[in-house]
Design a protein around this motif. Structure first.
Motif, PDB file in Angstrom:
ATOM      1  N   ILE A 105     -26.584  65.708  -0.307  1.00 50.54           N
ATOM      2  CA  ILE A 105     -26.665  66.977  -0.217  1.00 50.54           C
ATOM      3  C   ILE A 105     -27.262  67.492   1.112  1.00 50.54           C
ATOM      4  CG2 ILE A 105     -27.836  68.866  -1.673  1.00 50.54           C
ATOM      5  CD1 ILE A 105     -25.558  67.804  -2.935  1.00 50.54           C
ATOM      6  N   THR A 106     -28.317  66.719   1.593  1.00 47.69           N
ATOM      7  CA  THR A 106     -28.897  67.190   2.746  1.00 47.69           C
ATOM      8  C   THR A 106     -27.889  67.186   3.986  1.00 47.69           C
ATOM      9  OG1 THR A 106     -31.104  66.117   2.077  1.00 47.69           O
ATOM     10  CG2 THR A 106     -30.761  66.531   4.554  1.00 47.69           C
ATOM     11  N   ASP A 107     -27.205  65.977   3.957  1.00 47.48           N
ATOM     12  CA  ASP A 107     -26.031  66.102   5.018  1.00 47.48           C
ATOM     13  C   ASP A 107     -25.146  67.183   4.952  1.00 47.48           C
ATOM     14  OD1 ASP A 107     -27.319  63.815   5.837  1.00 47.48           O
ATOM     15  OD2 ASP A 107     -25.454  62.343   5.639  1.00 47.48           O
ATOM     16  N   SER A 108     -24.850  67.780   3.791  1.00 48.44           N
ATOM     17  CA  SER A 108     -23.885  68.630   3.751  1.00 48.44           C
ATOM     18  C   SER A 108     -24.438  69.931   4.339  1.00 48.44           C
ATOM     19  CB  SER A 108     -23.383  68.724   2.229  1.00 48.44           C
ATOM     20  OG  SER A 108     -24.692  69.326   1.381  1.00 48.44           O
ATOM     21  N   ILE A 109     -25.662  70.193   3.738  1.00 48.86           N
ATOM     22  CA  ILE A 109     -26.496  71.259   4.340  1.00 48.86           C
ATOM     23  C   ILE A 109     -26.492  71.371   5.779  1.00 48.86           C
ATOM     24  CG2 ILE A 109     -28.570  72.715   4.403  1.00 48.86           C
ATOM     25  CD1 ILE A 109     -28.906  71.559   1.467  1.00 48.86           C
ATOM     26  N   VAL A 110     -26.763  70.295   6.207  1.00 50.66           N
ATOM     27  CA  VAL A 110     -26.937  70.231   7.866  1.00 50.66           C
ATOM     28  C   VAL A 110     -25.682  70.221   8.653  1.00 50.66           C
ATOM     29  CG1 VAL A 110     -27.624  68.544   9.618  1.00 50.66           C
ATOM     30  CG2 VAL A 110     -28.979  68.582   7.910  1.00 50.66           C
ATOM     31  N   HIS A 140     -23.181  72.201   7.481  1.00 51.59           N
ATOM     32  CA  HIS A 140     -22.843  73.504   7.277  1.00 51.59           C
ATOM     33  C   HIS A 140     -23.793  74.337   8.199  1.00 51.59           C
ATOM     34  CE1 HIS A 140     -22.497  77.570   5.512  1.00 51.59           C
ATOM     35  NE2 HIS A 140     -23.734  77.747   5.558  1.00 51.59           N
ATOM     36  N   GLU A 141     -24.994  74.188   8.566  1.00 50.38           N
ATOM     37  CA  GLU A 141     -25.636  74.730   9.695  1.00 50.38           C
ATOM     38  C   GLU A 141     -25.206  74.772  10.808  1.00 50.38           C
ATOM     39  OE1 GLU A 141     -29.631  72.875   8.940  1.00 50.38           O
ATOM     40  OE2 GLU A 141     -30.178  74.526   7.293  1.00 50.38           O
ATOM     41  N   LYS A 142     -24.485  73.607  11.230  1.00 52.26           N
ATOM     42  CA  LYS A 142     -24.076  73.244  12.544  1.00 52.26           C
ATOM     43  C   LYS A 142     -22.831  74.126  12.613  1.00 52.26           C
ATOM     44  CE  LYS A 142     -26.139  68.885  13.267  1.00 52.26           C
ATOM     45  NZ  LYS A 142     -25.828  67.146  13.481  1.00 52.26           N
ATOM     46  N   SER A 143     -22.039  74.215  11.579  1.00 50.00           N
ATOM     47  CA  SER A 143     -20.778  74.718  11.506  1.00 50.00           C
ATOM     48  C   SER A 143     -20.763  76.404  12.056  1.00 50.00           C
ATOM     49  CB  SER A 143     -19.808  74.564  10.290  1.00 50.00           C
ATOM     50  OG  SER A 143     -20.472  75.386   9.476  1.00 50.00           O
ATOM     51  N   GLY A 144     -21.904  77.148  11.406  1.00 45.88           N
ATOM     52  CA  GLY A 144     -21.950  78.359  11.519  1.00 45.88           C
ATOM     53  C   GLY A 144     -21.046  79.182  10.616  1.00 45.88           C
ATOM     54  N   ALA A 145     -20.601  78.397   9.556  1.00 45.97           N
ATOM     55  CA  ALA A 145     -19.496  79.062   8.794  1.00 45.97           C
ATOM     56  C   ALA A 145     -20.246  79.799   7.580  1.00 45.97           C
ATOM     57  CB  ALA A 145     -18.677  77.763   8.034  1.00 45.97           C
ATOM     58  N   LEU A 146     -19.480  80.727   7.063  1.00 44.67           N
ATOM     59  CA  LEU A 146     -19.847  81.180   5.813  1.00 44.67           C
ATOM     60  C   LEU A 146     -20.073  80.538   4.686  1.00 44.67           C
ATOM     61  CD1 LEU A 146     -20.517  84.475   5.246  1.00 44.67           C
ATOM     62  CD2 LEU A 146     -18.238  84.714   4.471  1.00 44.67           C
ATOM     63  N   PHE A 150     -20.674  73.195  -2.783  1.00 45.04           N
ATOM     64  CA  PHE A 150     -20.510  74.231  -1.861  1.00 45.04           C
ATOM     65  C   PHE A 150     -22.098  74.739  -1.167  1.00 45.04           C
ATOM     66  CE2 PHE A 150     -17.294  75.182  -5.079  1.00 45.04           C
ATOM     67  CZ  PHE A 150     -16.125  75.440  -4.254  1.00 45.04           C
ATOM     68  N   VAL A 151     -21.721  74.907   0.067  1.00 42.87           N
ATOM     69  CA  VAL A 151     -22.980  75.683   0.606  1.00 42.87           C
ATOM     70  C   VAL A 151     -22.806  76.973   1.176  1.00 42.87           C
ATOM     71  CG1 VAL A 151     -24.751  75.378   2.319  1.00 42.87           C
ATOM     72  CG2 VAL A 151     -23.632  73.336   1.516  1.00 42.87           C
TER      73      VAL A 151
END
Length: 259
Positions: A135-140, A142-148, A191-192
């Motif tokens: 879960i942590t990797d998925s959040i990181v 997401h943050e790097k992607s700048g996606a919605l 999802f994030v």
């Protein structure tokens, strides 16, 4: 960060078990699959949950309202009407259970819990699938992607051996045991989401399916990111799935047990 879990559907494909309880409460190893999903999140420090309830919601509410009684040793002294809990192993969870309607579709259920999120980023998943997802990797990611919105993408294996046959002679030219499905990535349901996701769900429309127009439009706008997961993932859609997950748990092969 809060994790939102969709747990309001009828679970009709698992009707053998869901005629009395909602599908997220169907057990694996003596615990509801909902508990397993929450344990995955909790392992990564996510302990604040919002559960979107609907069908037989009272079963979910009763389970958490009486969590001690379900999971701890107890002494009930009938002479003075007191109860003592022994060996408390309860999780440090905060669980908000919201009635999102009996027949509401996924988009409408998500829209109805907006007021509990305080305009913040949130995690989202279904109440019927387990994975050894980081879960942590998925959040990181997401943050790097700048996606919605970021979804976990998974490439499932096939269920049957694949044959290539010469149709003129019926000679088998090749055989491959359970190849990678149709080689397409699928939505694994973790999802994030940024709070702007709610803008893609119409107000007061219980018939909106989140996986249709909202996700399709987010993808068309170029604001969707995929976090590719190559480990274990399995949804519990049928009685066979439930049997397989229970066998994995009983044999000590529950790959989703990251805690």
């Amino acid at each position: 960060m809060k994790a939102v879990i969709l747990a309001g559907g009828f679970g009709s494909r698992l009707s053998e078990a869901t005629n009395l309880i909602p599908k997220p409460m169907v057990e694996i190893g003596g615990k509801p699959i909902l508990w397993h999903i929450m344990k995955i999140y909790s392992h990564y420090g996510i302990n604040d949950f919002i559960i979107c309830c609907g069908y037989k919601q009272y079963v979910i509410k009763e389970y958490f309202a009486n969590y001690f009684r379900h999971n701890c040793d107890m002494t009930v002294d009938l002479s003075n009407n007191t109860t003592a809990v022994h060996d408390n192993h309860s999780e440090k969870w905060k669980v908000t259970m919201v009635d999102t309607g009996l027949n509401t579709m996924t988009g409408g259920r998500i829209k109805r819990i907006r007021k509990y999120l305080d305009n913040e980023r949130f995690l989202l998943t279904y109440g019927d699938g387990v994975a050894d997802l980081n879960i942590t990797d998925s959040i990181v990611s997401h943050e790097k992607s700048g996606a919605l919105l970021s979804l976990t993408a998974y490439k499932p294996g096939g269920k049957f051996g694949a044959l290539q046959i010469d149709l003129n002679t019926d000679k088998v030219l090749s055989f491959q045991e359970k190849p990678d499905g149709d080689r397409n990535w699928v939505n694994a349901g973790y999802f994030v989401c940024e709070p702007e996701v709610f803008d893609y769900i119409p107000d007061n429309d219980d018939t909106v399916v989140f996986e249709r127009e909202p996700l399709e439009n987010i993808a068309k706008s170029g604001k969707m990111h995929a976090f590719r997961h190559s480990g274990f993932w399995k949804p519990m859609d049928t009685l066979r799935d439930n049997t397989e997950l229970n066998e994995m748990w009983d044999e000590g092969k529950a790959l989703w047990k990251v805690w």
